[in-house]
Design a protein around this motif. Structure first.
Motif, PDB file in Angstrom:
ATOM      1  N   LEU A 313      -2.330  22.590  -8.827  1.00 39.60           N
ATOM      2  CA  LEU A 313      -3.506  22.233  -8.015  1.00 39.60           C
ATOM      3  C   LEU A 313      -3.156  21.167  -6.972  1.00 39.60           C
ATOM      4  O   LEU A 313      -4.055  20.535  -6.407  1.00 39.60           O
ATOM      5  CB  LEU A 313      -4.618  21.699  -8.927  1.00 39.60           C
ATOM      6  CG  LEU A 313      -5.077  22.655 -10.043  1.00 39.60           C
ATOM      7  CD1 LEU A 313      -6.079  21.957 -10.962  1.00 39.60           C
ATOM      8  CD2 LEU A 313      -5.698  23.909  -9.431  1.00 39.60           C
ATOM      9  N   CYS A 314      -1.870  20.977  -6.764  1.00 42.25           N
ATOM     10  CA  CYS A 314      -1.447  19.832  -5.945  1.00 42.25           C
ATOM     11  C   CYS A 314      -0.559  20.276  -4.784  1.00 42.25           C
ATOM     12  O   CYS A 314       0.458  20.938  -4.991  1.00 42.25           O
ATOM     13  CB  CYS A 314      -0.673  18.868  -6.845  1.00 42.25           C
ATOM     14  SG  CYS A 314       0.010  17.487  -5.941  1.00 42.25           S
ATOM     15  N   PRO A 315      -0.900  19.919  -3.548  1.00 40.93           N
ATOM     16  CA  PRO A 315      -0.075  20.323  -2.393  1.00 40.93           C
ATOM     17  C   PRO A 315       1.321  19.697  -2.403  1.00 40.93           C
ATOM     18  O   PRO A 315       2.255  20.277  -1.834  1.00 40.93           O
ATOM     19  CB  PRO A 315      -0.892  19.849  -1.185  1.00 40.93           C
ATOM     20  CG  PRO A 315      -1.854  18.844  -1.696  1.00 40.93           C
ATOM     21  CD  PRO A 315      -2.116  19.198  -3.127  1.00 40.93           C
ATOM     22  N   GLY A 335       6.127  15.470 -16.385  1.00 40.37           N
ATOM     23  CA  GLY A 335       5.585  14.135 -16.091  1.00 40.37           C
ATOM     24  C   GLY A 335       4.149  14.185 -15.590  1.00 40.37           C
ATOM     25  O   GLY A 335       3.331  13.323 -15.906  1.00 40.37           O
ATOM     26  N   CYS A 336       3.838  15.189 -14.794  1.00 39.30           N
ATOM     27  CA  CYS A 336       2.491  15.290 -14.229  1.00 39.30           C
ATOM     28  C   CYS A 336       1.490  15.626 -15.335  1.00 39.30           C
ATOM     29  O   CYS A 336       0.464  14.965 -15.480  1.00 39.30           O
ATOM     30  CB  CYS A 336       2.478  16.352 -13.138  1.00 39.30           C
ATOM     31  SG  CYS A 336       0.868  16.589 -12.354  1.00 39.30           S
ATOM     32  N   ARG A 337       1.849  16.629 -16.138  1.00 40.04           N
ATOM     33  CA  ARG A 337       0.899  17.085 -17.171  1.00 40.04           C
ATOM     34  C   ARG A 337       0.674  16.060 -18.268  1.00 40.04           C
ATOM     35  O   ARG A 337      -0.359  16.081 -18.946  1.00 40.04           O
ATOM     36  CB  ARG A 337       1.387  18.405 -17.785  1.00 40.04           C
ATOM     37  CG  ARG A 337       1.316  19.573 -16.813  1.00 40.04           C
ATOM     38  CD  ARG A 337       1.796  20.870 -17.451  1.00 40.04           C
ATOM     39  NE  ARG A 337       2.119  21.870 -16.439  1.00 40.04           N
ATOM     40  CZ  ARG A 337       1.207  22.573 -15.768  1.00 40.04           C
ATOM     41  NH1 ARG A 337      -0.074  22.405 -16.015  1.00 40.04           N
ATOM     42  NH2 ARG A 337       1.586  23.442 -14.850  1.00 40.04           N
ATOM     43  N   GLY A 342       3.745   8.789 -12.256  1.00 39.96           N
ATOM     44  CA  GLY A 342       2.632   8.664 -11.318  1.00 39.96           C
ATOM     45  C   GLY A 342       2.929   9.475 -10.068  1.00 39.96           C
ATOM     46  O   GLY A 342       4.066   9.905  -9.850  1.00 39.96           O
ATOM     47  N   CYS A 343       1.907   9.675  -9.255  1.00 38.68           N
ATOM     48  CA  CYS A 343       2.097  10.458  -8.030  1.00 38.68           C
ATOM     49  C   CYS A 343       3.066   9.761  -7.073  1.00 38.68           C
ATOM     50  O   CYS A 343       3.783  10.423  -6.323  1.00 38.68           O
ATOM     51  CB  CYS A 343       0.756  10.708  -7.354  1.00 38.68           C
ATOM     52  SG  CYS A 343      -0.311  11.761  -8.353  1.00 38.68           S
ATOM     53  N   VAL A 344       3.076   8.448  -7.130  1.00 41.74           N
ATOM     54  CA  VAL A 344       4.000   7.705  -6.263  1.00 41.74           C
ATOM     55  C   VAL A 344       5.441   8.051  -6.643  1.00 41.74           C
ATOM     56  O   VAL A 344       6.285   8.322  -5.782  1.00 41.74           O
ATOM     57  CB  VAL A 344       3.760   6.184  -6.398  1.00 41.74           C
ATOM     58  CG1 VAL A 344       4.742   5.414  -5.530  1.00 41.74           C
ATOM     59  CG2 VAL A 344       2.324   5.843  -6.036  1.00 41.74           C
TER      60      VAL A 344
HETATM   61 FE1  SF4 Z   1       0.904  16.184  -7.614  1.00 44.62          FE
HETATM   62 FE2  SF4 Z   1       0.828  13.757  -8.639  1.00 44.62          FE
HETATM   63 FE3  SF4 Z   1       1.269  15.840 -10.206  1.00 44.62          FE
HETATM   64 FE4  SF4 Z   1       3.136  15.103  -8.468  1.00 44.62          FE
HETATM   65  S1  SF4 Z   1       2.415  13.927 -10.197  1.00 44.62           S
HETATM   66  S2  SF4 Z   1       2.466  17.179  -8.855  1.00 44.62           S
HETATM   67  S3  SF4 Z   1       1.882  14.369  -6.793  1.00 44.62           S
HETATM   68  S4  SF4 Z   1      -0.592  15.411  -9.049  1.00 44.62           S
END
Ligand code: SF4
Ligand code: TRP
Length: 405
Positions: A313-315, A335-337, A342-344
């Motif tokens: 769901l993330c560009p 890491g995301c799930r 973090g997104c950073v």
């Molecule tokens: Fe998107 Fe953040 Fe997940 Fe990376 S960690 S895929 S930037 S939502």
């Protein structure tokens, strides 16, 4: 498809100089060009006359800047003037001549039916596009392609109808001017040279195609003709056309080679496009690129650092597909799930990869920007080669239309 005998595998494509190129162009069109230049005899050109069809009012000055900047973008991206012929359309006047001659035989109704005609008029409603030039745009494009006898034309989906129209114009042209007096007798004589078995097969294939519309009969006849040593080029051109009931092939029918739409997301998460104002230019300011990437939207569910997310769901994830390796992508997925990263953190390898790519492009671009004569010479050289090839076609075209006195 009818082929013109003895033609190398030639590819033609053009780009309108309407602004700086961005990463969408790079990962869509340019990388494709760069691959093709190893495989085909490529002619890539700046379609400056095409740009005038929509930008004829006050924007003509900016077109001339864009011409040179766009060529620098091509070179910086890796288009190789040692392999491909790079030129500017308006410096090869044969484009205008063939455009004029083709316009004589192209019914207006064919042009009105081209989807981009009405679409663009609606989209660019602030411009007056009820001009002769805009209606005739696809004829000019047909001239661009057939002047070089291109067999393949790499284009985006929106351009496929233009290549289709080019084929129709080629067929009409060959039908009208490839059937000189004595055409059928000459074809029959050439069939005689195929040998007994060959002649029989050719006739059987001709019947299969003209009476039963069997498409593969055309391909089989091409194999038959291209393996035959007894025919002159002119004779095989005649037989290529004769099998479909048409005339000698003077203008080659091209095929569209669909360029997959680029999947580069723009900085706002939507498709990267100049009209959305969400681009990263091929040559952009690194500080801006970094800042904008940090601000790029992510999965909206990740409001806080501890909220788990879903890459699909993330560009930003779309950028990972283009820029990072399997290990990094595994790291992101987990890491995301699990909110383990973090997104950073997730964006950092992308920022690094994009800045590295841009640095290399900028360095190459600098060499050209600092030496404008180098770029002008590359183009002068390409224009000369293009004119030579174009003139060969024009000789045949003028002769076929009996205007070579
Ligand atoms: Fe998107 Fe953040 Fe997940 Fe990376 S960690 S895929 S930037 S939502
Ligand atoms: N019409 C094309 C576009 O807008 C540009 C173009 C002009 C072109 N002449 C061409 C593309 C010939 C392929 C071949 O993108």
């Amino acid at each position: 498809m009818i082929s013109k005998a003895g033609q190398p595998n030639r590819v033609v494509s053009g780009m309108r100089p309407t602004g700086r190129l961005h990463l969408g162009h790079y990962h869509g069109v340019l990388k494709n060009w760069i691959e093709m230049q190893h495989e085909y005899d490529c002619y890539f050109f700046v379609a400056d006359w095409h740009a005038l069809t929509t930008h004829y009012e006050s924007e003509t000055v900016s077109i001339s800047d864009n011409v040179w900047e766009m060529v620098i973008d091509w070179l910086a991206a890796g288009v190789d003037p040692g392999r491909a012929t790079l030129f500017v359309q308006s410096r090869v006047p044969q484009h205008a001549e063939l455009n004029l001659l083709l316009s004589m035989i192209t019914p207006v109704s064919w042009l009105e039916r081209v989807p981009s005609y009405k679409d663009q008029q609606a989209k660019l409603h602030e411009k007056d596009l009820s001009t002769h030039g805009f209606l005739g745009y696809p004829v000019l494009q047909a001239a661009d392609i057939m002047l070089y006898q291109a067999v393949k034309v790499p284009v985006g989906e929106d351009q496929v109808p233009h290549v289709e129209l080019t084929r129709e114009i080629a067929r009409r042209f060959n039908f009208l001017y490839g059937r000189e007096p004595g055409f059928e007798e000459k074809a029959e004589q050439a069939i005689g040279k195929l040998g007994k078995k060959g002649a029989k097969l050719y006739r059987a294939l001709k019947t299969a195609y003209t009476e039963r519309g069997e498409q593969d009969a055309i391909e089989r006849s091409h194999a038959l003709l291209s393996n035959n040593q007894n025919l002159t080029n002119a004779e095989s051109e005649l037989l290529y056309g004769y099998i479909e009931g048409g005339g000698r092939v003077i203008l080659q029918e091209p095929e569209a080679l669909l360029t997959e739409a680029s999947k580069v997301p723009g900085l706002d998460g939507h498709k990267m496009s100049k009209s959305y104002g969400n681009t990263i230019a091929l040559r952009d300011d690194p500080a801006r690129v970094e800042r904008e990437l940090r601000a790029m939207p992510t999965d909206p569910a990740r409001i806080r650092r501890n909220d788990p997310g879903d890459p699909s769901l993330c560009p930003v994830w779309d950028l990972h597909h283009i820029y990072t390796d399997r290990n990094t992508k595994d790291w992101v997925e987990v890491g995301c799930r699990t909110a383990g990263i973090g997104c950073v953190d997730c964006k950092q390898p992308l920022i690094d990869a994009i800045l590295k790519e841009q640095k290399e492009i900028a360095q190459r671009a600098d060499e050209y920007s600092q030496d404008p004569t180098l770029v002008k010479n590359i183009i002068a050289d390409g224009c000369e080669r293009a004119r030579d090839t174009a003139e060969e076609t024009m000789d045949e075209v003028r002769h076929a239309m009996s205007i070579d006195y």
